[in-house]
Structure formats: C-alpha cells, structure tokens
Design a protein around this motif. Structure first.
Motif, PDB file in Angstrom:
ATOM      1  N   GLU A 333       0.830  -1.211   0.000  1.00  0.00           N
ATOM      2  CA  GLU A 333       0.000   0.000   0.000  1.00  0.00           C
ATOM      3  C   GLU A 333       0.861   1.256   0.000  1.00  0.00           C
ATOM      4  N   LYS A 334       1.977   1.237   0.722  1.00  0.00           N
ATOM      5  CA  LYS A 334       2.865   2.400   0.750  1.00  0.00           C
ATOM      6  C   LYS A 334       3.448   2.679  -0.630  1.00  0.00           C
ATOM      7  N   LEU A 368       6.577   9.635  -2.853  1.00  0.00           N
ATOM      8  CA  LEU A 368       6.390   8.796  -4.037  1.00  0.00           C
ATOM      9  C   LEU A 368       5.204   9.261  -4.874  1.00  0.00           C
ATOM     10  N   ALA A 369       4.168   9.734  -4.205  1.00  0.00           N
ATOM     11  CA  ALA A 369       2.955  10.115  -4.930  1.00  0.00           C
ATOM     12  C   ALA A 369       3.104  11.432  -5.675  1.00  0.00           C
ATOM     13  N   ASP A 370       3.913  12.354  -5.123  1.00  0.00           N
ATOM     14  CA  ASP A 370       3.995  13.688  -5.741  1.00  0.00           C
ATOM     15  C   ASP A 370       5.340  13.984  -6.393  1.00  0.00           C
ATOM     16  N   GLY A 371       6.192  12.975  -6.488  1.00  0.00           N
ATOM     17  CA  GLY A 371       7.481  13.171  -7.136  1.00  0.00           C
ATOM     18  C   GLY A 371       8.567  13.721  -6.234  1.00  0.00           C
ATOM     19  N   ALA A 401      -1.489   7.683  -0.941  1.00  0.00           N
ATOM     20  CA  ALA A 401      -1.885   8.832  -0.139  1.00  0.00           C
ATOM     21  C   ALA A 401      -2.533   8.400   1.163  1.00  0.00           C
ATOM     22  N   HIS A 402      -3.245   7.280   1.135  1.00  0.00           N
ATOM     23  CA  HIS A 402      -3.885   6.793   2.350  1.00  0.00           C
ATOM     24  C   HIS A 402      -2.885   6.106   3.273  1.00  0.00           C
ATOM     25  N   THR A 437      -2.916  14.281  14.094  1.00  0.00           N
ATOM     26  CA  THR A 437      -4.139  13.483  14.104  1.00  0.00           C
ATOM     27  C   THR A 437      -4.950  13.661  12.826  1.00  0.00           C
ATOM     28  N   HIS A 438      -4.425  14.444  11.899  1.00  0.00           N
ATOM     29  CA  HIS A 438      -4.936  14.524  10.523  1.00  0.00           C
ATOM     30  C   HIS A 438      -3.737  14.331   9.594  1.00  0.00           C
ATOM     31  N   PRO A 439      -3.085  13.168   9.688  1.00  0.00           N
ATOM     32  CA  PRO A 439      -1.758  13.014   9.090  1.00  0.00           C
ATOM     33  C   PRO A 439      -1.731  12.967   7.570  1.00  0.00           C
ATOM     34  N   ARG A 440      -2.870  12.757   6.942  1.00  0.00           N
ATOM     35  CA  ARG A 440      -2.900  12.667   5.483  1.00  0.00           C
ATOM     36  C   ARG A 440      -3.274  13.994   4.821  1.00  0.00           C
TER      37      ARG A 440
END
Length: 466
Positions: A333-334, A368-371, A401-402, A437-440
């Motif tokens: 998932e990562k 990884l997701a945003d380069g 992202a999750h 506590t809103h880490p994403r």
C-alpha cells in the motif's frame, strides 16, 4: 456521569490490589479528546467541568468506579521479574460504549500503589503529552493502540533529574491485560487463576476462540498485524518487554518510543536499550520471543504436556508467515501496489537505498505520490533506476496517499512542544496534535511539521519518564 461495568474487578483475589489515586493539589485540564469521549458515550462538557477534572486527576471517584492496580510480571530486556504490576497507574473501571464495545479507563501517573517498588507513582507532563500525541497519531493511521482521553496538570512538582510539572494521563484501552499478566500466575503455578484469566480474555477479546490454544492462535495473528503496522510507519516502541505487550493486540506503554527520521534498520532511541535489543528491525523477532513466553504460560491448560508443547510451538511459529503477509500488504500500500509479486523486491530495494543515505523514512514514502521522493537522496541516480521499475508496476496514487502520512510526531517537534507546555504555553502542542491526528491532510500551516530535522535539531535519544 460515567456508567461503569467492571468485569476485571470481579475476578478473584490476586488479580489486582484495590487502591485509590493519590489526590493532587491543583488539577488543571491541559487537553481533552472530544472525539474519543463521544466514542465512549461520555459527556465532554462534564469532563471539562470541575467534577470531570477532579476525576481525570484522581481527586474524586465517580459513582460506580472501582479503582484497582493490576498485578503482572514480565521479562524486562530479557530478564524475568516475577512481580511488577501497575506502579503508577490506577484502573478506574470499564465503560461500554454506544456500540457495545468495552473499554478500560485508567489514570496513569496517579500516585503510588502496592506495586510501585521504589517509584513515586507520578508522571510529569512530558511523557504524558508524548503518549497523548503519539497514541492518537497511531489511531489516526489505523494502528491498534491504546488511546488518550485527557491530560491534566497536577499543580505539583515531580522530581526526576530535575523538577518538572506533574501530569496525569487518562488512558483508554480495550483492556490492559498483558503477556506479563499471564506470567504472573504461571510463575506461581496458579493454574486456577491462569484458567480464570484465560476465560476472561476469551470472553472479552476473542469470543471465537475455543480454548487456550485457539486463544494463542488469535493473539499471534493480531500481534503480527500490529507489528507490521509499526514497521510501516518507522515506529520504534523502545521497551518491548512482555509486560508491555497487550494481549488485545493494542500498542501499549509509549515510553521511550520514537519514529525514525533518517532510515536505518538498526535504529534505536531508548536510552535504556544499550544493546539494541528493541531496534526497529528487531521488533518482529522480539514479538515472537514474547509470544513464546505467553505460550509457555498456556501450556499447562492445554492437556497432555508433550502434545501441548508441540501445538503451542506451531502456533508461535505461525507468526512468521502471518507477519510477512501483513508486511507485504502494508508496504505494498505504501508503494501504491496490490498483490504480492513485485512488492517484496521493490520495498526491500527502496529500503536498501534509503539505508545507504539514511534518507528520511516518512518523506521518501510520502514523496512517491507527488514526485518529491527523489529529492530526499543526495545521489538520486540509484533511486531513478529503482523508480523506473516501480512505475512499470502502475502504482495507485490514492492508495499511497492513504498509507503514507505526510507528517509524523517527530521527536524534535514533540520535545519543542513539551518545552513550551512546561513554560505554560500549550499552543505549540495543540498545533502539533491537530496536525498529527490529521496526518494525510495537506495544509500550508502544517508544512513546517513535515520537514525533517536539521542536524542540530535531531533528537537521538528518548527516555521512559519514570
């Protein structure tokens, strides 16, 4: 008001000592976790009021509370101590939430108990706020964990190397039963209480279990998931003693815990882990060792000894494939990947590159997701070669992202927030707590909390606080 239903306090004598928290001179609420209060069906406004703060500090017990300190033993850094127990914590009782789930409510730092040995039974606000922030980050990331309901300043001075302002943490857990709880009765040869404890854990946590061996199977499986979740966040518990392993599978006792900044598998933070027994890479093996101690406690309840030993051994050995499957899923998932085929080689390849340069664990995976991952390497050519193969696997940005937090409770940020709290300013802690506590979520005012520490900011050692 709180409506208690205290099943553990109804167990036979020997499981606990009845003890009231020690009153404190000037309790003051530092933080209250309203979403958790709602989850428990508690009135947050009442908790914030004088009666609630009196309870959260240990100065007053609400009707129905049966304060107890739980007995347990434990292996501490491999050495067995036959009696430990709650030396600075009191379990007020159990509540049943609106959804029927049962939770312990415990005060940590609430004064001496019969199990305190030479300790003062108190906590200072540093470890209280550390556990408050870290446990709630873990919950936000879906890691099985105890939770933090409230933090209270006590108005007294707690002495460690120096004097610090005292604090009490209100901790919430599915239960506080540990591997060491089983060891407490096993070392005394008390099979009757060991059987009572086994029945209680089955009824409370694993109603699908059919007996002691089945219970062991379920605990092994749950611990495999929990440890894999730790590894995927770069989390290092620091004191994986058997008295700090909850049979519910929850992460418990956030003492000298920490998250890695620069990645290396041998990373250790705990000031008392001199030999690296509980380093990041050692945690799965230590989990097996702890589960083997639990298995040895349950063997007398399993029937004929030789057959019981063989069955218990198989159960503990099942940890390895269960953990590997959980690890592959988490790291897949990562990387934004589902399925097993490419994950192991890609994940291990990336970790090897990261270890070579001690690249930041959280920032590489989040990038990884945003380069942005490439920017975390001093020499990005090896990363480019790795990334070419990874991209051919068609990673899913939403999955990444999750799975990958944008920020973690970094050691230097926690230390800075604690220093401000000691000086009387809770604003930096509140800012940090909301962010982790809103880490994403991506917010401009949280950007500074996602940065790795400068060399002079790095915190390389953490402490228990006892």
């Amino acid at each position: 008001m709180i409506h208690f239903d205290n099943s553990y306090a109804r167990l036979p004598d020997g499981f606990f000592a009845r003890v009231d928290p020690t009153p404190v001179p000037a309790p003051r609420l530092l933080a209250l976790n309203q979403p958790l209060a709602d989850r428990l069906g508690l009135d947050a406004d009442w908790l914030r009021g004088p009666e609630g703060v009196a309870m959260l500090s240990g100065n007053a017990m609400p009707e129905g509370a049966e304060p107890i300190a739980q007995a347990y033993a434990g292996h501490q850094f491999g050495g067995f101590v036959p009696q430990l127990g709650d030396g600075r914590a009191v379990l007020l009782g159990e509540v049943v939430g609106p959804d029927g789930a049962r939770f312990d409510i415990q005060l940590k730092g609430s004064g001496r108990t019969p199990f305190s040995r030479q300790g003062d039974g108190r906590a200072w606000i540093g470890p209280v706020l550390r556990e408050y922030a870290v446990s709630e980050f873990m919950a936000a990331m879906g890691v099985p964990t105890t939770r933090a309901l409230a933090a209270v300043a006590t108005g007294e001075t707690v002495w460690r190397e120096n004097g610090f302002p005292g604090g009490v943490l209100t901790r919430v857990a599915a239960s506080h039963i540990r591997v060491g709880t089983f060891q407490f009765f096993a070392v005394r040869g008390d099979e009757a209480r060991l059987a009572s404890l086994t029945d209680h854990v089955i009824a409370r946590h694993y109603p699908q279990a059919t007996g002691p061996l089945s219970l062991l199977d379920h605990i092994v499986a749950r611990q495999a998931e929990t440890i894999a979740a730790w590894m995927a966040l770069g989390f290092i518990h620091g004191v994986m003693n058997t008295d700090n392993m909850a049979v519910s599978g929850e992460t418990i006792d956030y003492g000298p815990c920490a998250f890695m900044d620069g990645y290396h598998p041998d990373t250790v933070f705990s000031s008392i882990d001199h030999a690296g027994r509980y380093a990041w890479a050692q945690q799965p093996q230590i989990a097996v060792w702890n589960l083997a101690q639990l298995a040895s406690c349950l063997i007398p309840l399993m029937g004929e000894r030789d057959a019981a030993i063989e069955a218990a051994t198989r159960s503990v050995h099942a940890f390895a494939p269960l953990y590997e499957a959980a690890w592959l899923r988490r790291f897949g998932e990562k990387l934004g990947l589902t399925g097993v085929a490419p994950v192991k080689d890609l994940a291990e390849g990336l970790l090897t590159l990261m270890a070579r340069e001690r690249a930041d664990f959280t920032r590489v995976f989040a990038g990884l997701a945003d380069g942005g991952a490439r920017d975390e390497f001093t020499d990005p050519t090896a990363f480019d070669a790795w990334a070419e193969g990874w991209r051919r696997s068609d990673p899913d940005p939403a999955l990444m992202a999750h799975a990958n937090p944008r920020r973690i409770p970094r050691n230097h940020r926690i230390e800075a927030a604690i220093a401000s709290a000691v000086a009387g300013d809770m604003a930096p802690f509140e800012h940090l707590f909301l962010a982790v506590t809103h880490p994403r979520e991506d917010r401009a005012d949280w950007a500074d909390l996602a940065r790795a520490p400068l060399p002079e900011q790095a915190v390389r050692q953490t402490f228990c606080g006892t």
